[in-house]
Design an enzyme around this catalytic site. Structure first.
Site, PDB file in Angstrom:
ATOM      1  N   TYR B  44     -21.860  53.093 -25.645  1.00  0.00           N
ATOM      2  CA  TYR B  44     -20.939  53.103 -24.518  1.00  0.00           C
ATOM      3  C   TYR B  44     -21.153  54.321 -23.647  1.00  0.00           C
ATOM      4  O   TYR B  44     -21.391  55.420 -24.141  1.00  0.00           O
ATOM      5  CB  TYR B  44     -19.501  53.251 -24.995  1.00  0.00           C
ATOM      6  CG  TYR B  44     -18.896  52.061 -25.608  1.00  0.00           C
ATOM      7  CD1 TYR B  44     -18.897  50.849 -24.967  1.00  0.00           C
ATOM      8  CD2 TYR B  44     -18.276  52.168 -26.842  1.00  0.00           C
ATOM      9  CE1 TYR B  44     -18.298  49.763 -25.547  1.00  0.00           C
ATOM     10  CE2 TYR B  44     -17.678  51.088 -27.430  1.00  0.00           C
ATOM     11  CZ  TYR B  44     -17.697  49.883 -26.777  1.00  0.00           C
ATOM     12  OH  TYR B  44     -17.092  48.814 -27.345  1.00  0.00           O
ATOM     13  N   HIS B 200      -7.229  48.476 -22.554  1.00  0.00           N
ATOM     14  CA  HIS B 200      -8.473  48.847 -23.226  1.00  0.00           C
ATOM     15  C   HIS B 200      -8.285  49.099 -24.724  1.00  0.00           C
ATOM     16  O   HIS B 200      -9.248  49.442 -25.417  1.00  0.00           O
ATOM     17  CB  HIS B 200      -9.080  50.102 -22.587  1.00  0.00           C
ATOM     18  CG  HIS B 200      -9.774  49.829 -21.294  1.00  0.00           C
ATOM     19  ND1 HIS B 200      -9.256  50.189 -20.074  1.00  0.00           N
ATOM     20  CD2 HIS B 200     -10.942  49.203 -21.016  1.00  0.00           C
ATOM     21  CE1 HIS B 200     -10.080  49.801 -19.115  1.00  0.00           C
ATOM     22  NE2 HIS B 200     -11.101  49.206 -19.649  1.00  0.00           N
ATOM     23  N   ARG B 230     -20.818  49.125 -12.555  1.00  0.00           N
ATOM     24  CA  ARG B 230     -21.393  49.347 -13.882  1.00  0.00           C
ATOM     25  C   ARG B 230     -21.698  47.987 -14.491  1.00  0.00           C
ATOM     26  O   ARG B 230     -21.236  46.955 -14.005  1.00  0.00           O
ATOM     27  CB  ARG B 230     -20.430  50.121 -14.784  1.00  0.00           C
ATOM     28  CG  ARG B 230     -19.187  49.341 -15.153  1.00  0.00           C
ATOM     29  CD  ARG B 230     -18.215  50.167 -15.990  1.00  0.00           C
ATOM     30  NE  ARG B 230     -18.740  50.437 -17.316  1.00  0.00           N
ATOM     31  CZ  ARG B 230     -18.449  49.724 -18.413  1.00  0.00           C
ATOM     32  NH1 ARG B 230     -17.635  48.694 -18.338  1.00  0.00           N
ATOM     33  NH2 ARG B 230     -18.949  50.045 -19.581  1.00  0.00           N
ATOM     34  N   ASN B 232     -21.572  45.595 -18.052  1.00  0.00           N
ATOM     35  CA  ASN B 232     -21.133  45.415 -19.421  1.00  0.00           C
ATOM     36  C   ASN B 232     -21.863  44.187 -19.936  1.00  0.00           C
ATOM     37  O   ASN B 232     -22.442  43.434 -19.147  1.00  0.00           O
ATOM     38  CB  ASN B 232     -19.616  45.246 -19.492  1.00  0.00           C
ATOM     39  CG  ASN B 232     -19.088  45.533 -20.892  1.00  0.00           C
ATOM     40  OD1 ASN B 232     -19.836  45.950 -21.778  1.00  0.00           O
ATOM     41  ND2 ASN B 232     -17.798  45.312 -21.089  1.00  0.00           N
ATOM     42  N   GLU B 272     -22.143  41.306 -17.396  1.00  0.00           N
ATOM     43  CA  GLU B 272     -21.130  41.417 -16.347  1.00  0.00           C
ATOM     44  C   GLU B 272     -21.496  42.555 -15.405  1.00  0.00           C
ATOM     45  O   GLU B 272     -21.678  43.688 -15.853  1.00  0.00           O
ATOM     46  CB  GLU B 272     -19.764  41.734 -16.967  1.00  0.00           C
ATOM     47  CG  GLU B 272     -19.206  40.603 -17.791  1.00  0.00           C
ATOM     48  CD  GLU B 272     -17.903  40.974 -18.512  1.00  0.00           C
ATOM     49  OE1 GLU B 272     -17.333  40.090 -19.157  1.00  0.00           O
ATOM     50  OE2 GLU B 272     -17.469  42.148 -18.425  1.00  0.00           O
ATOM     51  N   TYR B 323     -17.147  43.324 -32.267  1.00  0.00           N
ATOM     52  CA  TYR B 323     -16.313  43.257 -31.062  1.00  0.00           C
ATOM     53  C   TYR B 323     -16.951  42.342 -30.016  1.00  0.00           C
ATOM     54  O   TYR B 323     -16.266  41.593 -29.325  1.00  0.00           O
ATOM     55  CB  TYR B 323     -16.137  44.671 -30.499  1.00  0.00           C
ATOM     56  CG  TYR B 323     -15.409  44.726 -29.181  1.00  0.00           C
ATOM     57  CD1 TYR B 323     -14.080  44.330 -29.092  1.00  0.00           C
ATOM     58  CD2 TYR B 323     -16.057  45.163 -28.031  1.00  0.00           C
ATOM     59  CE1 TYR B 323     -13.409  44.380 -27.886  1.00  0.00           C
ATOM     60  CE2 TYR B 323     -15.400  45.206 -26.819  1.00  0.00           C
ATOM     61  CZ  TYR B 323     -14.073  44.820 -26.749  1.00  0.00           C
ATOM     62  OH  TYR B 323     -13.411  44.857 -25.555  1.00  0.00           O
ATOM     63  N   LYS B 324     -18.257  42.393 -29.925  1.00  0.00           N
ATOM     64  CA  LYS B 324     -18.948  41.581 -28.932  1.00  0.00           C
ATOM     65  C   LYS B 324     -19.230  40.161 -29.446  1.00  0.00           C
ATOM     66  O   LYS B 324     -19.838  39.353 -28.739  1.00  0.00           O
ATOM     67  CB  LYS B 324     -20.235  42.275 -28.496  1.00  0.00           C
ATOM     68  CG  LYS B 324     -19.950  43.512 -27.624  1.00  0.00           C
ATOM     69  CD  LYS B 324     -21.214  44.211 -27.173  1.00  0.00           C
ATOM     70  CE  LYS B 324     -20.902  45.462 -26.353  1.00  0.00           C
ATOM     71  NZ  LYS B 324     -20.381  45.176 -25.005  1.00  0.00           N
TER      72      LYS B 324
END
Lengths: 320, 354
Positions: B44, B200, B230, B232, B272, B323-324
Site C-alpha cells: 500500500y 476505510h 491513483r 487500486n 480501478e 482482503y482482495k
C-alpha cells in the site's frame, strides 16, 4: 501543493469603499472564465513589493455564480507587515498579478435548516459570497453585522437593499450590540452558526453558543491570522541541510521561500494545517500562534506551523 | 437538433458483464490497459499523482476515459439499478454537488469527444446530446424539475465507473452520495453517511502505517483545478462488474469453480483508476472509480506484465490476498503465471513496451 494552481490575472477595478477599505476586482489574463467557487472560499494573492514577495489570503466576496471575475476587500493595517499597505498603495487597475485557485476552509453546511451569520468589521467579506449562494439555493439565512460606525459599515447599504430584513446592522459608536443570548435562544433547531471577525468576537460567539448547548458541528468560524512580528531567529532544515535566518517582520514560511525552499501552504494564516512541520530538535521556546496544533503537540514541541509561529532560544531544527 | 436514430458507432462493443459474459477487450483495449504495478512487488501507499492529460491513446489521454465498453457498461448499470435502486443514493444536501458533477462531465465529454457528445448553453438553459445512448435533453441548470431524475443520477447513468460524492465538514470527509454498480465488494447502502476513517475501517495493515491520516489531510487540502489520481486493484472471477456484497451469494461461489484449464480465461485482474476532484459550487469532492477488467490470458500477451504480475502475486501478504478476495485461488493463479516468468528483469514503470 504550493504554487501548483496559480492563476495569472489582471486587476480591473480598485474601488475605495471607505477610508480604510478598498475593493479589488480580478479577471483572468487569458480572458477565460474564472473557476467556480463556493461561498466562504479564499484566494492567496501574491504581491511583488519592490522585490519582497508577499502572499496574503483574502476571502472571495463576489457572487460564486459569476465566473467573469473575483472580488476581494482589503482593510488597511498600518501596523502590519506591509501586505495590506501594498494592496492599498501599490495595486492599480491594469496591473498583472497572480492569485491562487480558490480554497474553502469556511464552507457552508448545506444540511442546515437555517444559516445564522455573524460578522464583525471586514469579516463581512466571506458572508457576502455565502449570502449570494444561499439566496440562489433558496436557503434560509440571517446576517448580524457589527461595525464601528456607519462610515465604516462597508456594504451595509447594498446588503440591506438586496436582502431586506434578513440583514441586521449594529454600530459600536451608537452603543448597539448584538444580544447574542437572545439571538441564539430563538433560533430553530438545526440552525448552523457562522462567525467571522476579530479574534475576541469569534471567541465570545463560540463560547456563548457552546455554553448554551449548541452542538460543536453546528459552529463554524474563520479567522486568518496575520503572521505576528517578533525577534529574529534561526531555523535549521534537516532535509535541505541549510540554516535560514528569519527576520523580525518576516514569517518563517516567507523566510523559507526566500531561501528557495518549496514549503507547502494553503492559508498562510495558521488555520489549514497544510504547512505543519515536524520538529527534530529544539532548545528554547516555540511561540505558537496557530489554530491547528493540539495542546498536546504544542506542549511536546513536536510540531510547528511555519506560517505564523516564531521561536525564541538556542536551536530549532525542523524536518523540511 | 434531432437525434440520428441510426447512430451506431462500431467503436462500441455489444457485450454482457453477467450471464454469458461476452465481455472482451479488443487488442487496442489490451494495449492501453492500465496495468497498475510499476515494480515487482506491491505494498500500500497513498501513491497519488496529479490527474493531468497523459500519453495519447492511453487511459490518461482524457479527463474522463470513454472506451469501447461505454454503451454496454451503461446498459449493465441500468440493469443493476432496476434490480436494486439503492445502488444510487444522494442525501438532500448533496444535490448541489450533483449539479457540479453534471456540469463537469457534460463539459469534459463534449470538449473531448465532440463526435459523441454535445453541450450548448444559453445562460442556464442547457441542451445535452449523448449520441451513443440516444439522449437529447433540454433542461435548466440547477432546476431539478427539468430533468427526469436528480442531476447526480442523471449524469452518472451516462458515465463509466462508480462515483461517490464527499461532503467536507468538521475536518473530515463524509460519503453522502454515490452511484455504485461496479464495485469491488463494498456497499454504498452500508457506507453512506460514514466519514473517511469509518469507511476505510475494513482495510488491513494500512491503519498501522498511518496511511489514512496522511491521505485525509491531503484530501482536505485538495484544491479546485488540481485533481489527483491513483490506482487500486483486486481480482475477480469472470468479467463481472457488479461484485456487490448484496449479491455475494450469486458471485462468491464462482471462486470455487476455477480449474487450471479455465483460470486464464475466467480470472480477471480488476484495476480501478480512482480520481479525486474538488467541485466548485459545493466544495464537495467527487471520487470517480473507473473499473478496468483484463483476463489473465490477455494480460500475459505482454511479457513484461506477465513476469511482473507473477512476482507481485507471489509477494502479496496473505492478509491482503484475503482482503482482495483471491486467497483461495492464489496457488492456482501462481501456477498459471509461473509459466510466463522466465526470470528476466522487468523495466521500471507499467507501460508494456517501455
Amino acid at each position: 501543493m504550493s504554487g501548483s494552481t496559480r492563476l495569472p490575472v489582471i486587476v480591473t477595478e480598485v474601488v475605495e469603499v471607505n477610508s480604510l477599505i478598498k475593493r479589488f476586482r480580478f479577471v483572468r489574463e487569458d480572458g477565460g472564465l474564472m473557476p467556480g467557487f463556493s461561498g466562504g472560499a479564499h484566494t492567496v494573492v501574491e504581491m511583488d513589493d519592490n522585490g519582497t514577495r508577499r502572499l496574503n489570503a483574502y476571502s472571495l466576496m463576489s457572487d460564486p455564480s459569476d465566473s467573469s471575475g473575483y472580488e476581494i476587500s482589503v482593510r488597511r493595517d498600518e501596523t502590519g507587515r506591509g501586505g495590506s499597505l501594498f494592496m492599498h498603495s501599490g495595486v492599480k487597475p491594469g496591473m498583472k498579478m497572480v492569485i491562487s485557485q480558490p480554497v474553502n476552509l469556511f464552507g457552508l453546511d448545506l444540511r442546515a435548516k437555517k444559516h445564522l451569520l455573524i460578522a464583525g468589521g471586514i469579516g463581512i467579506t466571506p458572508f457576502i459570497a455565502q449570502m449570494a449562494q444561499l439566496d440562489t439555493l433558496g436557503h434560509k439565512f440571517e446576517l448580524h453585522y457589527a461595525m464601528r460606525d456607519r462610515e465604516l459599515g462597508a456594504y451595509m447599504k447594498e446588503l440591506s437593499a438586496r436582502y431586506g430584513d434578513r440583514v441586521h446592522p449594529y454600530y459600536d459608536l451608537e452603543k448597539q450590540a448584538i444580544d447574542l443570548a437572545t439571538l441564539l435562544k430563538t433560533q430553530p433547531l438545526g440552525t448552523h452558526l457562522y462567525v467571522c471577525g476579530p479574534k475576541g468576537m469569534i471567541g465570545w460567539v463560540l463560547s456563548t453558543a457552546e455554553k448554551m448547548g449548541w452542538p460543536k458541528g453546528a459552529l463554524h468560524s474563520e479567522e486568518f491570522l496575520a503572521p505576528p512580528v517578533g525577534e529574529a531567529f534561526k531555523v535549521e532544515l534537516s532535509k535541505s541541510n541549510i540554516t535560514v535566518n528569519v527576520g523580525p517582520t518576516q514569517s518563517m514560511l516567507e523566510a523559507l521561500e526566500a531561501a528557495g525552499v518549496d514549503a507547502p501552504y494553503l492559508c498562510r494564516g495558521g488555520a489549514c494545517g497544510q504547512c505543519e512541520c515536524k520538529v527534530n530538535a529544539v532548545e528554547g521556546e516555540i511561540l505558537n500562534y496557530d489554530h491547528w496544533l493540539s495542546d498536546e503537540q504544542k506542549a511536546a514541541k513536536s510540531h510547528i506551523m511555519p506560517c505564523v509561529s516564531r521561536f525564541k532560544g538556542e536551536r530549532l531544527v525542523i524536518e523540511l | 437538433m434531432s437525434l440520428d436514430d441510426a447512430f451506431k458507432d462500431p467503436f462500441f462493443r455489444d457485450e454482457s458483464f453477467f450471464g454469458d459474459y461476452t465481455y472482451r477487450n479488443s487488442p487496442h483495449a489490451v494495449n492501453r490497459f492500465p496495468f497498475p504495478f510499476p515494480e515487482d512487488d506491491y505494498m500500500y501507499s497513498v501513491n497519488m499523482e496529479p490527474h493531468v492529460a497523459g500519453r495519447p491513446g492511453s487511459i490518461f489521454e482524457h479527463y474522463f476515459d470513454v472506451d469501447e465498453h461505454y454503451v454496454s457498461e451503461m446498459r449493465d448499470r441500468a440493469r443493476v439499478l432496476e434490480q436494486d435502486p439503492l445502488r444510487c443514493q444522494s442525501l438532500p444536501h448533496m444535490t448541489l454537488a450533483g449539479w457540479d458533477l453534471l456540469e463537469l462531465i457534460m463539459e469534459k465529454f463534449s470538449e473531448e469527444y465532440p463526435q459523441w457528445f454535445s453541450l450548448t448553453k444559453d445562460g442556464n438553459k442547457w441542451h445535452w446530446v449523448n449520441r451513443p445512448l440516444g439522449i437529447d435533453q433540454k433542461f435548466t441548470f440547477l432546476d431539478e424539475s427539468t430533468l427526469p431524475m436528480g442531476p447526480f443520477e442523471y449524469i452518472t447513468r451516462q458515465a463509466q465507473g462508480d462515483f461517490t460524492l464527499q461532503d467536507q465538514r468538521d475536518d473530515n470527509l463524509w460519503i453522502e452520495a454515490g452511484m455504485v454498480t461496479s464495485q469491488a465488494d463494498w456497499s454504498l447502502d452500508f457506507d453512506i453517511g460514514m466519514n473517511f476513517h469509518e469507511w476505510h475501517a475494513p482495510v488491513p495493515l494500512a491503519h498501522q502505517m498511518g496511511i489514512f491520516d496522511r491521505a485525509l489531510k491531503f484530501l482536505l487540502a485538495l484544491q479546485y483545478g488540481a485533481p489527483v489520481r491513483r490506482f487500486n486493484w483486486t481480482m475477480t472471477v469472470d468479467p463481472l462488474l457488479d461484485t456487490s456484497p448484496e449479491n455475494y451469494h450469486k458471485w462468491g461461489p464462482s471462486k470455487t469453480t476455477m480449474t487450471p484449464e479455465t483460470i486464464g480465461k475466467r480470472q480477471h485482474l480488476r484495476v480501478e483508476l480512482q480520481t479525486l476532484i474538488r467541485l466548485p459550487r459545493s466544495n464537495a469532492i467527487v471520487f470517480p472509480i473507473r473499473c478496468y477488467l483484463i483476463s489473465l490470458d490477455d494480460l500475459v500477451t505482454k511479457p513484461k506484465w506477465a513476469r511482473r504480475f507473477h512476482r507481485v502475486i507471489k509477494t502479496v501478504p496473505d492478509e491482503l490476498a484475503t482482503y482482495k478476495g483471491f486467497i483461495r485461488n492464489k496457488p492456482m493463479i501462481l501456477d498459471y503465471l509461473a509459466k510466463y516468468d522466465d526470470g528476466a528483469p522487468t523495466s521500471p514503470g507499467w507501460w508494456p513496451e517501455d
